[in-house]
Every structure is written in C-alpha cells, then in structure tokens.
Design an enzyme around this catalytic site. Structure first.
Site, mmCIF file in Angstrom:
data_model
loop_
_atom_site.group_PDB
_atom_site.id
_atom_site.type_symbol
_atom_site.label_atom_id
_atom_site.label_comp_id
_atom_site.label_asym_id
_atom_site.label_seq_id
_atom_site.Cartn_x
_atom_site.Cartn_y
_atom_site.Cartn_z
ATOM 1 N N ARG A 51 26.593 -9.505 42.089
ATOM 2 C CA ARG A 51 25.720 -10.663 41.914
ATOM 3 C C ARG A 51 24.524 -10.692 42.539
ATOM 4 O O ARG A 51 23.568 -11.433 41.795
ATOM 5 C CB ARG A 51 26.668 -11.732 42.249
ATOM 6 N N LYS A 80 16.300 11.217 52.134
ATOM 7 C CA LYS A 80 15.630 12.613 52.700
ATOM 8 C C LYS A 80 15.253 12.137 54.389
ATOM 9 O O LYS A 80 14.783 13.169 54.714
ATOM 10 C CB LYS A 80 14.246 12.780 52.009
ATOM 11 N N HIS A 129 23.772 -13.518 55.508
ATOM 12 C CA HIS A 129 23.590 -13.484 54.056
ATOM 13 C C HIS A 129 22.854 -14.664 53.731
ATOM 14 O O HIS A 129 23.575 -15.762 52.944
ATOM 15 C CB HIS A 129 25.023 -13.136 53.443
#
Ligand code: NCD
Length: 304
Positions: A51, A80, A129
């Site tokens: 989402r 890497k 968040h």
C-alpha cells in the site's frame, strides 16, 4: 526545504490543511492532474510494502509526475555494501523528492542530512510511519467529522507497530482523546512513548489485555498485525501472533458507529467475515492513503 520524518514535525494546523487538500482532491481530482508535471519522485524501499509504495506511486502519477526507484534492497547497490548516505546523495541528483522505507530506525532521518531534496519517511523499523498517520487522520476525520472527543483502542503489537507510535503522537495533540492500549504484556507500547507523550501531555489512557472487556467503550478500534520481522525469536512470534482476532461475534457488544481501522496488511487479526460490516473502514483507509500522499507531495514540493 522541508522533509517529513516524524508526524510531530507538522503542526496540527498543517495537518488540517493537508486533510482539507486531500478532501478537495477527492472532490475535484481533475484540478490536480498536472500539479507535479515534470517532477520526479524516487521510491527507495529497503523493506516490503504494497500500500505505501503503490499509493505513493499512484499519487505522483495522478499529479502528473513521474516515479523512479527500487522496491527491495537486493536490487539496489545497498546489496553491494553502499551506505544509506551515499545512496541518498546519488538519488537526490536524479529526483525532486524521495520516499524511503528502511528496516533501521532513524535511516530516513540520516538521509535528510545528505539529501538535496525533501525526504519522506515511509516507515523506519519499529519506530515511525508518518504518512500512514496522515492516512489514519484523514479517515478518522471523514468518518467521525472531527479529530478529538473520542475513545480510541489500539490493539495488537503496540511494541513494534510503528503506525501505532506515530498515531499516538499525532492524537496526543487533540482535545479529549482517550486511549485504550490493548496488547499482551510482552507487546505493550515502549516506555519512551508513555513518558514523552502520554504522561507529558496528560493523556487519559489505560493498558489492558482483553479486547472484549473494553469493546463497548470504543469509538475507534485500531487493529494491528504482530510484526513478525521485528522478533528476535520465531517461537515468541508464534505464541503471540493470534492474541487478538476480531470477529463479528466480538463486534456485537461494540457501538453501532464504531470505526474499525487497520493499516494493513492483515494476517489473522481481523476475520474476513468482518469486512462486510459497515463499521469496517480499513479499505476506505487504503484509498485515503493515496489522496493524503498527493497533498503531502504537493506541500513538500511547494506546489501551489
Ligand atoms: C504498516 C507498516 O508498514 O508499518 N503497513 C502499512 O504501511 N500500511 C503496518 C504493518 O506492516 O503491519
């Protein structure tokens, strides 16, 4: 230039403005279709997402902009051994704004120190968040008509659930919000949130283990998934994962205008039999996420 790492960086007035813009986009989408013409959003997703990532992408496309980026760490040079700092220095040469999700708490904040363009925290580990919180606030405002004057229950993994942490912070600034924290003992909210937010702001709250016991008091129920990826030990996850399962039977004692939210993805914690109940608001929440991210992208790009 402004980024968004923690929801508390936005004043409540700015949040009101973002909600107003999001509501206007919902009413008049055509008005916004070229607002970000020629702009590029870079999506740096070092953790899985459905989402958040797709709503950001859809948001930028609906504003007439473009999107570039990666959806897993393995397909970027981080595999890497490149540092977040170097990745950000690089990407900010190519994009006008960055949305970043990372398993390490604080990584998007570090990114702001190296970036030439605004950075949006799309989830940092078990920490914060903020754009989910904007989604949640828009949904609450649309369903309840106001932000404040209600009792909200947070249920499930309150320890690792970053959406809960950001939403508690955001709601602590509104009038007369009572919070009921429903979790197993091992998954209670972190102490820092109690000290720095709940106690400091004198929020009325209680911690309980039974959802059934508090159901009749709630105006909003915010269900969450037990955050498997944050556990050190799989056995603990298995023991705790089904602590709460919302079913139609459990909703019989709930208010008729209860609003059930969930940031999704759900695993087992809401039975699919609840989806047809008019009190289930979690798929409206999904849609709202796109509109409020459109409003946020415009704000950070200073598009009028
Ligand atoms: C949440 C997240 O990533 O923190 N999902 C989302 O962004 N809607 C909740 C979760 O993963 O449980």
């Amino acid at each position: 230039m402004r980024s968004l790492i923690d929801i508390l960086e936005l004043t409540t007035q700015e949040i009101d403005e973002l909600i107003d813009v999001a509501n206007d986009i919902i009413a008049n989408p055509a008005k916004y279709s070229e607002k970000c013409h020629g702009k590029k959003l870079a999506m740096l997703f070092f953790e899985p997402s459905t989402r958040t990532r797709l709503s950001f992408e859809a948001a930028m496309y609906e504003l007439g902009g473009n999107v570039l980026g990666f959806s897993e760490a393995q397909s970027s040079s981080s595999a890497k051994g490149e540092s977040v700092a170097d990745t950000i220095r690089t990407v900010s040469c190519y994009a006008d704004i960055i949305a970043m999700r990372h398993p390490k708490e604080g990584a998007p904040f570090v990114a702001t120190m190296k970036s030439r363009v605004p950075v949006i925290n799309a989830g940092d580990g078990g920490h914060n968040h903020p754009t989910q919180t904007l989604t949640d606030l828009l949904t609450i405002k649309r369903k309840k008509g106001k932000l404040g004057g209600f009792t909200i229950g947070f249920c499930g993994d309150l320890k690792f659930g970053r959406t809960v942490h950001s939403l508690i912070g955001a709601l602590s600034r509104y009038e007369n919000v009572k919070m009921v924290l429903i979790s197993p003992d091992e998954l209670k909210i972190p102490e820092y949130l109690k000290e720095e937010v709940l106690d400091k702001k004198s929020i009325e709250y209680k911690e309980v283990t039974s959802l059934e016991q508090v159901m009749p008091e709630l105006d909003i129920l915010y269900m969450t998934r037990v955050q498997r990826e944050r556990f050190y030990n799989e056995a603990d996850y298995i023991r705790l994962k089904d602590s709460y399962i919302l079913t139609p039977e459990k909703l019989t004692s709930a208010k008729s205008d209860l609003c059930v939210l969930h940031p999704l993805p759900r695993v087992n914690e809401i039975s699919t039999a609840v989806d047809d109940d008019p009190r289930a608001c979690y798929f409206d929440q999904v849609l709202n996420g796109k509109y409020v991210r459109m409003a946020l992208i415009m704000k950070l790009l200073e598009v009028k």
